[in-house]
Design a protein around this motif. Structure first.
Motif, PDB file in Angstrom:
ATOM      1  N   PRO A  69      -6.235   1.863   2.986  1.00 28.95           N
ATOM      2  CA  PRO A  69      -5.685   0.743   3.999  1.00 28.95           C
ATOM      3  C   PRO A  69      -6.955  -0.978   4.432  1.00 28.95           C
ATOM      4  O   PRO A  69      -6.462  -1.377   4.516  1.00 28.95           O
ATOM      5  CB  PRO A  69      -5.228   2.092   5.655  1.00 28.95           C
ATOM      6  CG  PRO A  69      -5.272   2.665   4.600  1.00 28.95           C
ATOM      7  CD  PRO A  69      -6.221   2.370   4.002  1.00 28.95           C
ATOM      8  N   GLU A  70      -7.843   0.325   4.462  1.00 27.54           N
ATOM      9  CA  GLU A  70      -8.617  -1.667   4.473  1.00 27.54           C
ATOM     10  C   GLU A  70      -9.414  -2.240   3.918  1.00 27.54           C
ATOM     11  O   GLU A  70      -9.151  -3.252   3.934  1.00 27.54           O
ATOM     12  CB  GLU A  70     -10.134  -0.764   5.689  1.00 27.54           C
ATOM     13  CG  GLU A  70     -11.154   0.342   4.902  1.00 27.54           C
ATOM     14  CD  GLU A  70     -10.466   1.425   4.422  1.00 27.54           C
ATOM     15  OE1 GLU A  70      -8.758   1.936   5.135  1.00 27.54           O
ATOM     16  OE2 GLU A  70     -10.947   3.166   3.807  1.00 27.54           O
ATOM     17  N   ASP A  71      -8.039  -2.559   2.001  1.00 25.54           N
ATOM     18  CA  ASP A  71      -8.634  -2.950   1.184  1.00 25.54           C
ATOM     19  C   ASP A  71      -7.446  -4.400   1.346  1.00 25.54           C
ATOM     20  O   ASP A  71      -7.445  -4.900   0.451  1.00 25.54           O
ATOM     21  CB  ASP A  71      -8.752  -1.870   0.114  1.00 25.54           C
ATOM     22  CG  ASP A  71      -9.923  -1.551  -0.295  1.00 25.54           C
ATOM     23  OD1 ASP A  71     -10.931  -1.749   0.899  1.00 25.54           O
ATOM     24  OD2 ASP A  71     -10.329  -0.557  -1.341  1.00 25.54           O
ATOM     25  N   ARG A  72      -6.471  -3.587   2.471  1.00 22.26           N
ATOM     26  CA  ARG A  72      -5.078  -4.360   2.043  1.00 22.26           C
ATOM     27  C   ARG A  72      -5.219  -5.779   3.292  1.00 22.26           C
ATOM     28  O   ARG A  72      -6.112  -5.713   4.026  1.00 22.26           O
ATOM     29  CB  ARG A  72      -3.506  -3.697   2.234  1.00 22.26           C
ATOM     30  CG  ARG A  72      -3.468  -2.085   1.579  1.00 22.26           C
ATOM     31  CD  ARG A  72      -2.863  -1.310   2.199  1.00 22.26           C
ATOM     32  NE  ARG A  72      -2.477  -0.383   1.252  1.00 22.26           N
ATOM     33  CZ  ARG A  72      -2.231   1.195   1.863  1.00 22.26           C
ATOM     34  NH1 ARG A  72      -2.200   1.039   3.706  1.00 22.26           N
ATOM     35  NH2 ARG A  72      -2.866   1.529   1.353  1.00 22.26           N
ATOM     36  N   TYR A  73      -4.172  -6.404   2.980  1.00 16.63           N
ATOM     37  CA  TYR A  73      -4.026  -6.905   4.730  1.00 16.63           C
ATOM     38  C   TYR A  73      -3.467  -6.190   5.095  1.00 16.63           C
ATOM     39  O   TYR A  73      -2.907  -5.667   5.536  1.00 16.63           O
ATOM     40  CB  TYR A  73      -2.355  -8.154   4.340  1.00 16.63           C
ATOM     41  CG  TYR A  73      -2.576  -8.772   3.326  1.00 16.63           C
ATOM     42  CD1 TYR A  73      -3.318 -10.538   3.732  1.00 16.63           C
ATOM     43  CD2 TYR A  73      -2.248  -8.983   1.770  1.00 16.63           C
ATOM     44  CE1 TYR A  73      -2.993 -11.486   2.255  1.00 16.63           C
ATOM     45  CE2 TYR A  73      -1.859  -9.458   1.404  1.00 16.63           C
ATOM     46  CZ  TYR A  73      -2.346 -11.550   1.437  1.00 16.63           C
ATOM     47  OH  TYR A  73      -2.556 -12.119   0.527  1.00 16.63           O
ATOM     48  N   GLN A  74      -4.707  -6.565   6.484  1.00 12.39           N
ATOM     49  CA  GLN A  74      -4.300  -6.064   7.296  1.00 12.39           C
ATOM     50  C   GLN A  74      -3.781  -6.958   8.669  1.00 12.39           C
ATOM     51  O   GLN A  74      -3.375  -5.735   9.709  1.00 12.39           O
ATOM     52  CB  GLN A  74      -6.333  -6.153   8.461  1.00 12.39           C
ATOM     53  CG  GLN A  74      -7.141  -5.636   7.356  1.00 12.39           C
ATOM     54  CD  GLN A  74      -6.824  -4.057   7.420  1.00 12.39           C
ATOM     55  OE1 GLN A  74      -7.083  -3.137   8.035  1.00 12.39           O
ATOM     56  NE2 GLN A  74      -7.527  -4.279   5.858  1.00 12.39           N
ATOM     57  N   SER A  75      -3.178  -7.639   8.018  1.00 11.07           N
ATOM     58  CA  SER A  75      -1.531  -7.903   8.941  1.00 11.07           C
ATOM     59  C   SER A  75      -0.918  -8.982   8.424  1.00 11.07           C
ATOM     60  O   SER A  75      -1.587  -9.060   7.375  1.00 11.07           O
ATOM     61  CB  SER A  75      -2.456  -9.086   9.938  1.00 11.07           C
ATOM     62  OG  SER A  75      -2.976 -10.683   9.906  1.00 11.07           O
TER      63      SER A  75
END
Ligand SMILES: Nc1ncnc2c1ncn2[C@@H]1O[C@H](COP(=O)(O)OP(=O)(O)O)[C@@H](O)[C@H]1O
Ligand SMILES: [Mg+2]
Length: 379
Positions: A69-75
Motif C-alpha cells: 500500500p505504501e507504494d501506491r497512490y496514497q490519495s
C-alpha cells in the motif's frame, strides 16, 4: 493487513486495467491462488499488452496496483491530479508525454514523526536478547510499565529494526473484551506470518510446506484449526482424534511447539511480540509457560508487554514471572520508567524546530504535568 483507502485505489487500478486492456490484471483458478496472486504475482504492464497504450497511463495503473500500500497512490487526490494532467496534454497535443507521476500525492492522514527517544539501556537489553537468539537459543523478555509509558513503541521500533537484516517479527495484542477466545492474538500473529510467506516464490513456498508438514506430521489440523490461513501453504489436513479438553490443550502445546520450531531457524529467527499480556486468556499463558520450560527451542524470541498497575499478586502473570525466572529459557524483565527531561527537550526541539534556550520553561512544565509519560506528552 490493514484495509484503508489504498485498498480502494488498488481495486480502482484493477478496474482501469480491465477497461484499458480488456483483461484482468491477474487470472487464477481458485480462491487460494487469488490470495497468492494478489500478494506475490507480478502483473504485466498494460503497455506490454498493447504498445499503443501511453506509457504514462500504464505507469499510473501499475502504481495503483502496487502490492505494498505504501507504494501506491496514497490519495485519490494524487491520482486525480495526474489524470487531469493527462487530459490536459491530450487536449493540447493529442498525446501524453511521460511526466513524474504522483507529484501532488499526499497522504490524507496526518502522521506525526514517529521516533523513539531515549530508552538506551532498554534497547540494549532487547538487542542482547535478540543476538542471543540469533546464536541459536530462545529467550523471553517481558516489558512492563504504566499505560502510555512506551512499551509497545519500544518493542516495535527496536525489533522491527533488528529483524530487517534477517528474521520475522510478528505481533498480536490481547484484548480485554476477548479473553474468552483462547489464543486469539497468537493465531492472528501467525496468520500474518503465513500471509508474508505467501509472497515468496513457488520454490521457497514448497520448502516451507515440506518443513512444516514434516514438523506437524499427522497433527496438521491441530494448527490449521487455529490458523486456517496455514492451509494456503500446507493444504487441507486430515481429521484428528477428539480428546478431552485437558488432553486437547496438551496436544496443542506440543504440536504448537513443533510448529514454531519449524518456522524459526538460523536464517530467519522468529520474534513473537504479545502485547497487553495483562488481558491474556489462560490457555495462552499456559502455552507460554510450557514453551519457557523447553530447553531445545532455538532462534525464537518471545516478547510480552503488560501494564504493571493491572497485575497484582493474584494475577496469573505474577506466577508466570516466577516460572520464567526458574524456566529453562533465558529470561529478562524490563520495567519501563518515565522518560527523562533530556528526552522531552530533544522531542520538543525536533518538533518545534527551535533552539534549546527558548524552550526550557516549556520542557519544565511538560515534565511536571506529564511526569515523563510520553502518551500524555503527545496529547
Ligand atoms: N521513547 C519514546 N519516544 C517518543 N515517543 C514515545 C516514546 N515512548 C512512547 N512514545 C509515544 O507515546 C505514546 C504511547 O506509547 P505506547 O508505546 O503506546 O505506550 P504503552 O504501550 O506503554 O501504553 C505513543 O504514541 C508513542 O508513540
Ligand atoms: Mg501498548
Amino acid at each position: 493487513m490493514e484495509i484503508d483507502q489504498r485498498s480502494d485505489l488498488y481495486s480502482l487500478g484493477a478496474i482501469f486495467y480491465e477497461i484499458i486492456t480488456g483483461n484482468l490484471p491477474l487470472i487464477v483458478n481458485d480462491l487460494v491462488e487469488w490470495t497468492h496472486a494478489h500478494l506475490a504475482r507480478k502483473i504485466e504492464t498494460p503497455e506490454n499488452f498493447n504498445p499503443s497504450i501511453p506509457t504514462i497511463i500504464s505507469r499510473i495503473i501499475m502504481r495503483l496496483l502496487e502490492k505494498a500500500p505504501e507504494d501506491r497512490y496514497q490519495s485519490a487526490y494524487g491520482l486525480l491530479e495526474d489524470l487531469k494532467e493527462c487530459k490536459r496534454q491530450i487536449t493540447l497535443k493529442g498525446a501524453i508525454e511521460p511526466f513524474p507521476i504522483a507529484h501532488k500525492d499526499v497522504s490524507a492522514n496526518f502522521h506525526l514523526p514517529k521516533k523513539l527517544y531515549g530508552r538506551y539501556k532498554d534497547r540494549i537489553v532487547l538487542k542482547e536478547a535478540f543476538d542471543y537468539v540469533c546464536d541459536g537459543h530462545a529467550a523471553i523478555v517481558l516489558v512492563s510499565g504504566y499505560p502510555g509509558i512506551g512499551k509497545t513503541m519500544l518493542v516495535n521500533e527496536c525489533l522491527k529494526s533488528f529483524v530487517q537484516e534477517k528474521g520475522h517479527f510478528i505481533a498480536g495484542k490481547f484484548d480485554q473484551l476477548k479473553q474468552s477466545i483462547p489464543y486469539a492474538p497468537i493465531s492472528a500473529a501467525f496468520a500474518n506470518l503465513v500471509k508474508r510467506l505467501m509472497t515468496e516464490n513457488q520454490e521457497i513456498l514448497e520448502a516451507w510446506k515440506k518443513k512444516i508438514l514434516h514438523a506437524l506430521g499427522r497433527n496438521g489440523t491441530v494448527i490449521t484449526e487455529f490458523i486456517p490461513e496455514l492451509e494456503w501453504i500446507i493444504g487441507k489436513q486430515n481429521p484428528i482424534d477428539l480428546l478431552s479438553p485437558k488432553e486437547t490443550e496438551n496436544r496443542f502445546q506440543m504440536v504448537f511447539r513443533d510448529f514454531v520450531m519449524a518456522l524459526s531457524g538460523k536464517e530467519y529467527p522468529l520474534v513473537i511480540f504479545l502485547d497487553d499480556l495483562q488481558w491474556a486468556d489462560s490457555s495462552s499463558l499456559h502455552l507460554l509457560r510450557y514453551l519457557s520450560q523447553d530447553a531445545n527451542l532455538q532462534y525464537i524470541l518471545f516478547i510480552g508487554a503488560y501494564r504493571e498497575n493491572e497485575v497484582d499478586e493474584n494475577h496469573a502473570l505474577t506466577d508466570m514471572l516466577t516460572e520464567f525466572n526458574k524456566g529453562k529459557v533465558f529470561f529478562r524483565h524490563i520495567s519501563l520508567l518515565p522518560i527523562e527531561k533530556k528526552q522531552i527537550l530533544e522531542m520538543i526541539t525536533e518538533t518545534l524546530h527551535t533552539g534549546n534556550e527558548n524552550i526550557t520553561g516549556l520542557v519544565e512544565t511538560l515534565y511536571r504535568k506529564t511526569a515523563g509519560n510520553p502518551f500524555f506528552l503527545e496529547v
